[in-house]
Design an enzyme around this catalytic site. Structure first.
Site, mmCIF file in Angstrom:
data_model
loop_
_atom_site.group_PDB
_atom_site.id
_atom_site.type_symbol
_atom_site.label_atom_id
_atom_site.label_comp_id
_atom_site.label_asym_id
_atom_site.label_seq_id
_atom_site.Cartn_x
_atom_site.Cartn_y
_atom_site.Cartn_z
ATOM 1 N N LYS A 15 0.823 -1.220 0.000
ATOM 2 C CA LYS A 15 0.000 0.000 0.000
ATOM 3 C C LYS A 15 0.851 1.262 0.000
ATOM 4 O O LYS A 15 0.630 2.168 -0.774
ATOM 5 C CB LYS A 15 -0.817 0.094 1.296
ATOM 6 C CG LYS A 15 -2.015 -0.720 1.428
ATOM 7 C CD LYS A 15 -2.852 -0.273 2.636
ATOM 8 C CE LYS A 15 -2.152 -0.162 3.978
ATOM 9 N NZ LYS A 15 -1.713 -1.400 4.605
ATOM 10 N N ARG A 90 -9.937 1.801 7.653
ATOM 11 C CA ARG A 90 -9.552 0.462 8.068
ATOM 12 C C ARG A 90 -10.688 -0.235 8.801
ATOM 13 O O ARG A 90 -10.537 -1.366 9.236
ATOM 14 C CB ARG A 90 -8.372 0.566 9.032
ATOM 15 C CG ARG A 90 -7.050 0.076 8.462
ATOM 16 C CD ARG A 90 -6.008 0.415 9.514
ATOM 17 N NE ARG A 90 -4.790 -0.301 9.401
ATOM 18 C CZ ARG A 90 -3.689 0.167 8.808
ATOM 19 N NH1 ARG A 90 -3.674 1.332 8.215
ATOM 20 N NH2 ARG A 90 -2.593 -0.545 8.821
ATOM 21 N N ARG A 129 10.883 -5.186 5.888
ATOM 22 C CA ARG A 129 10.550 -3.814 5.531
ATOM 23 C C ARG A 129 11.434 -2.796 6.249
ATOM 24 O O ARG A 129 11.734 -2.919 7.425
ATOM 25 C CB ARG A 129 9.095 -3.594 5.914
ATOM 26 C CG ARG A 129 8.574 -2.238 5.665
ATOM 27 C CD ARG A 129 7.110 -2.300 5.479
ATOM 28 N NE ARG A 129 6.387 -2.514 6.727
ATOM 29 C CZ ARG A 129 5.065 -2.465 6.795
ATOM 30 N NH1 ARG A 129 4.354 -2.248 5.716
ATOM 31 N NH2 ARG A 129 4.457 -2.645 7.937
ATOM 32 N N ARG A 162 10.889 -0.399 11.231
ATOM 33 C CA ARG A 162 9.844 0.174 12.069
ATOM 34 C C ARG A 162 9.747 -0.569 13.385
ATOM 35 O O ARG A 162 9.836 -1.783 13.406
ATOM 36 C CB ARG A 162 8.503 0.069 11.349
ATOM 37 C CG ARG A 162 8.099 1.350 10.685
ATOM 38 C CD ARG A 162 6.955 1.147 9.770
ATOM 39 N NE ARG A 162 5.802 0.520 10.407
ATOM 40 C CZ ARG A 162 4.661 0.308 9.780
ATOM 41 N NH1 ARG A 162 4.538 0.656 8.518
ATOM 42 N NH2 ARG A 162 3.648 -0.257 10.397
ATOM 43 N N ARG A 173 -1.455 -7.543 13.771
ATOM 44 C CA ARG A 173 -1.976 -6.649 12.736
ATOM 45 C C ARG A 173 -2.711 -7.421 11.643
ATOM 46 O O ARG A 173 -3.671 -6.925 11.073
ATOM 47 C CB ARG A 173 -0.847 -5.792 12.160
ATOM 48 C CG ARG A 173 -0.707 -4.505 12.947
ATOM 49 C CD ARG A 173 0.676 -3.934 12.991
ATOM 50 N NE ARG A 173 1.263 -3.698 11.701
ATOM 51 C CZ ARG A 173 2.582 -3.794 11.468
ATOM 52 N NH1 ARG A 173 3.393 -4.136 12.440
ATOM 53 N NH2 ARG A 173 3.046 -3.553 10.279
#
Ligand code: ADP
Ligand code: ZN
Length: 220
Positions: A15, A90, A129, A162, A173
């Site tokens: 995204k 969301r 990531r 992160r 998540r």
């Protein structure tokens, strides 16, 4: 051309990466709620302190707070020219609130792009990531490193992992995604706005062309 776009997808679906590519290329305002929250957190603002515990455990920030943040982002001058919503809505209540906010401006969403990807790929991607702590540009330790390790290509900022990209929060998540966000796929399909975009590999010319055909075309 579609100027009011929602990017839907699980954590690690790409995204953020695609939202940035689209908003840069078509001069649309990129509104990423995760980035906005992380900025508040880093600056230790009252809002940042309020959202900290939710983000750290991979839970959703309460709708009311999130909606207020987005409403503010959408009143900016630039947003009037078009925007890409990345990570919002969301939940169904967020989607309903968005409709009401847009209606006040006389706006409507033009397209909702659902980034579809296999679940086992998602976990690996999220763990690899990286992100620029300066400008939010996403990277990936396996498939999308900056030219100089640890240094952002765009702004020279520090490229880091992160804090919430641990195996434990990612699992949480994913659960949150299935329980709260996945129902939005049907919500937008019923409104005839949904486009599904398969995003298995790293960004390349072919996937880019496919996505831009959706954004630039009249066709859904
Ligand atoms: P990802 O999609 O990779 O999980 P984001 O950067 O979009 O990551 O979001 C990070 C965190 O910020 C979420 O886990 C959640 O705590 C919070 N957040 C972001 N967007 C929303 C939203 N629309 N509603 C509630 N919480 C949100
Ligand atoms: Zn940067």
């Amino acid at each position: 051309m579609k100027r009011r776009i929602i990017m839907l997808g699980a954590p690690g679906s790409g995204k953020g990466t695609w939202s940035k590519i689209i908003s840069d290329a078509r001069k649309l305002t990129h509104i990423a709620t995760g980035d906005l929250f992380r900025r508040e957190l880093a600056a230790e603002t009252p809002l940042g302190l309020e959202v900290k515990s939710y983000m750290e455990r991979g839970a959703l920030v309460p709708d009311e707070l999130t909606i207020r943040l987005v409403e503010k982002a959408l009143t900016g001058e630039n947003a009037a020219l078009g925007f890409v919503l990345d990570g919002f809505p969301r939940t169904i209540p967020q989607a309903e609130a968005l409709e009401a906010i847009l209606a006040k401006h006389g706006w409507k969403i033009d397209a909702v792009v659902d980034l579809a990807i296999e679940e086992d790929v998602l976990i690996g991607r999220t763990l690899a990531r990286l992100v620029c702590s300066g400008c939010g540009q996403p990277y990936n330790a396996v498939s999308m490193q900056p030219a100089v390790e640890g240094v952002c290509d765009r702004c020279g900022g520090e490229v880091v992992r992160r804090g919430d990209d641990t195996e434990e929060t990612i699992k949480k998540r994913m659960e949150t995604y299935h329980a709260n966000t996945a129902p939005l796929i049907d919500y937008y399909r019923e409104r005839d706005l949904l486009v599904t975009f398969s995003n298995e590999g790293p960004p390349n010319e072919e996937t880019r062309d496919l996505l831009f055909a959706i954004i630039d075309g009249d066709k859904r």
